[in-house]
Scaffold this motif. Sequence first.
Motif, PDB file in Angstrom:
ATOM      1  N   GLU A 183      39.053  37.342  33.199  1.00 29.55           N
ATOM      2  CA  GLU A 183      38.784  37.989  34.485  1.00 29.55           C
ATOM      3  C   GLU A 183      37.714  37.206  35.246  1.00 29.55           C
ATOM      4  O   GLU A 183      36.648  36.905  34.730  1.00 29.55           O
ATOM      5  CB  GLU A 183      38.323  39.426  34.258  1.00 29.55           C
ATOM      6  CG  GLU A 183      38.257  40.268  35.515  1.00 29.55           C
ATOM      7  CD  GLU A 183      37.896  41.713  35.211  1.00 29.55           C
ATOM      8  OE1 GLU A 183      38.371  42.605  35.939  1.00 29.55           O
ATOM      9  OE2 GLU A 183      37.143  41.952  34.249  1.00 29.55           O
ATOM     10  N   GLY A 184      38.019  36.861  36.449  1.00 25.41           N
ATOM     11  CA  GLY A 184      37.058  36.135  37.278  1.00 25.41           C
ATOM     12  C   GLY A 184      37.085  34.627  37.099  1.00 25.41           C
ATOM     13  O   GLY A 184      36.366  33.909  37.804  1.00 25.41           O
ATOM     14  N   MET A 185      37.890  34.120  36.180  1.00 23.46           N
ATOM     15  CA  MET A 185      37.989  32.670  36.014  1.00 23.46           C
ATOM     16  C   MET A 185      38.686  32.040  37.213  1.00 23.46           C
ATOM     17  O   MET A 185      39.582  32.632  37.811  1.00 23.46           O
ATOM     18  CB  MET A 185      38.793  32.326  34.750  1.00 23.46           C
ATOM     19  CG  MET A 185      38.053  32.424  33.453  1.00 23.46           C
ATOM     20  SD  MET A 185      39.112  31.786  32.099  1.00 23.46           S
ATOM     21  CE  MET A 185      38.035  32.069  30.684  1.00 23.46           C
ATOM     22  N   ASP A 186      38.293  30.821  37.523  1.00 23.26           N
ATOM     23  CA  ASP A 186      39.010  30.005  38.501  1.00 23.26           C
ATOM     24  C   ASP A 186      39.964  29.109  37.713  1.00 23.26           C
ATOM     25  O   ASP A 186      39.523  28.118  37.105  1.00 23.26           O
ATOM     26  CB  ASP A 186      38.019  29.161  39.295  1.00 23.26           C
ATOM     27  CG  ASP A 186      38.703  28.282  40.345  1.00 23.26           C
ATOM     28  OD1 ASP A 186      39.934  28.088  40.245  1.00 23.26           O
ATOM     29  OD2 ASP A 186      38.008  27.770  41.240  1.00 23.26           O
ATOM     30  N   GLN A 243      39.645  40.545  29.542  1.00 22.78           N
ATOM     31  CA  GLN A 243      38.240  40.570  29.947  1.00 22.78           C
ATOM     32  C   GLN A 243      37.686  39.158  30.083  1.00 22.78           C
ATOM     33  O   GLN A 243      36.948  38.845  31.021  1.00 22.78           O
ATOM     34  CB  GLN A 243      37.402  41.340  28.914  1.00 22.78           C
ATOM     35  CG  GLN A 243      37.024  42.736  29.317  1.00 22.78           C
ATOM     36  CD  GLN A 243      35.993  43.330  28.375  1.00 22.78           C
ATOM     37  OE1 GLN A 243      35.915  42.985  27.195  1.00 22.78           O
ATOM     38  NE2 GLN A 243      35.203  44.236  28.878  1.00 22.78           N
ATOM     39  N   ARG A 244      38.054  38.308  29.121  1.00 23.68           N
ATOM     40  CA  ARG A 244      37.504  36.947  29.114  1.00 23.68           C
ATOM     41  C   ARG A 244      37.994  36.129  30.311  1.00 23.68           C
ATOM     42  O   ARG A 244      37.250  35.304  30.852  1.00 23.68           O
ATOM     43  CB  ARG A 244      37.873  36.226  27.812  1.00 23.68           C
ATOM     44  CG  ARG A 244      37.212  36.803  26.582  1.00 23.68           C
ATOM     45  CD  ARG A 244      37.292  35.851  25.401  1.00 23.68           C
ATOM     46  NE  ARG A 244      38.653  35.530  24.998  1.00 23.68           N
ATOM     47  CZ  ARG A 244      39.326  36.178  24.064  1.00 23.68           C
ATOM     48  NH1 ARG A 244      38.759  37.226  23.455  1.00 23.68           N
ATOM     49  NH2 ARG A 244      40.555  35.810  23.741  1.00 23.68           N
TER      50      ARG A 244
END
Length: 324
Positions: free
Chosen positions: A238-241, A235-236
């Motif tokens: 997710e969506g990181m570049d 979850q943490r």
Amino acid sequence: MQPRNMSMSGVVDLAAVKAAQEAKAKAEQARAQAAQEGGGGAVSPADLVIDVDEAGFENDVLQRSTEVPVVIDFWAEWCEPCKQLSPLLDRLAVEYNGRFVLARVDVDANQMLMQQFGIQGIPAVFAVVAGQALPLFQGAAGEAQIRQTLDQLIQVAEERFGLTGLAVDPDAGPGAVQEAPEAPAGPHDAALEAAVRALDAGDLGGAVRAYQNVLNDDPANMEAKLGLAQAELLQRVEGMDPQRVRREAADNPADVSAQIAAADLDLVGGHVEDAFGRLIDTVRRTFGDDRNAVRVRLLELFEVVGAEDPRVTAARRALARALF
């Protein structure tokens, strides 16, 4: 083997944990049944040492490793140290009486397996526990060192994966593998299956809630603990570049948030030592609330990998030195 829908090589395989828990129940029932029947249905001592090739590796090693630790001896006829080590491992396999199975792999006839395990020289000894490969040692080793390594392997296999080994009947003929009874259904199987389905569907929030529901009722449930830790980690990130996160961490070594985010990415990528080392270095550079935030995240990552993993043991010692 890797967790479904996860890129966390080298961390924990939840499917293997579940299989191991079921195998523990089967093994315990089989042992009880064998005791009642005077050893009937157990394996023969001859079945504790097997020759394995590439074609049979999945069944003979990977599948069997959900019931008992499998120690793999990579050897060759021309290898002089192998001629000393292999008979010793054969003897210990019988002496340990079902606590592990020894699989012998002739590297000349099984080059692909040698490459898959990244072996540069022989003798080389690995273990597979619940589908996960662990290097044990390479080259010559004394009997005392080998016994210590085997004892540690057996302890980790039992404490972390519930593998209690095989029942052995000295009077059984070779190939008389016991028929294991079906494992009893657990009280939380439905909730755990729901969590796995949520992970497969990419519903990380749903997986977190499902695992938390199990832990609310059964705080010691190993599969739920591991699942929750991994789902929260995914979850943490997710969506990181990844490029931006790593650049910020490199440019700002004192930025606690940047180091924590980069450590999460390291772990998801299977770079366990890098993740631990990054946070331990950050602990050394910080104080007060910042240091505590890093320490707490490091403890969470320990939970993802598993308390008995040697990388966690080493990192705990390093953390203690950094703190005190």
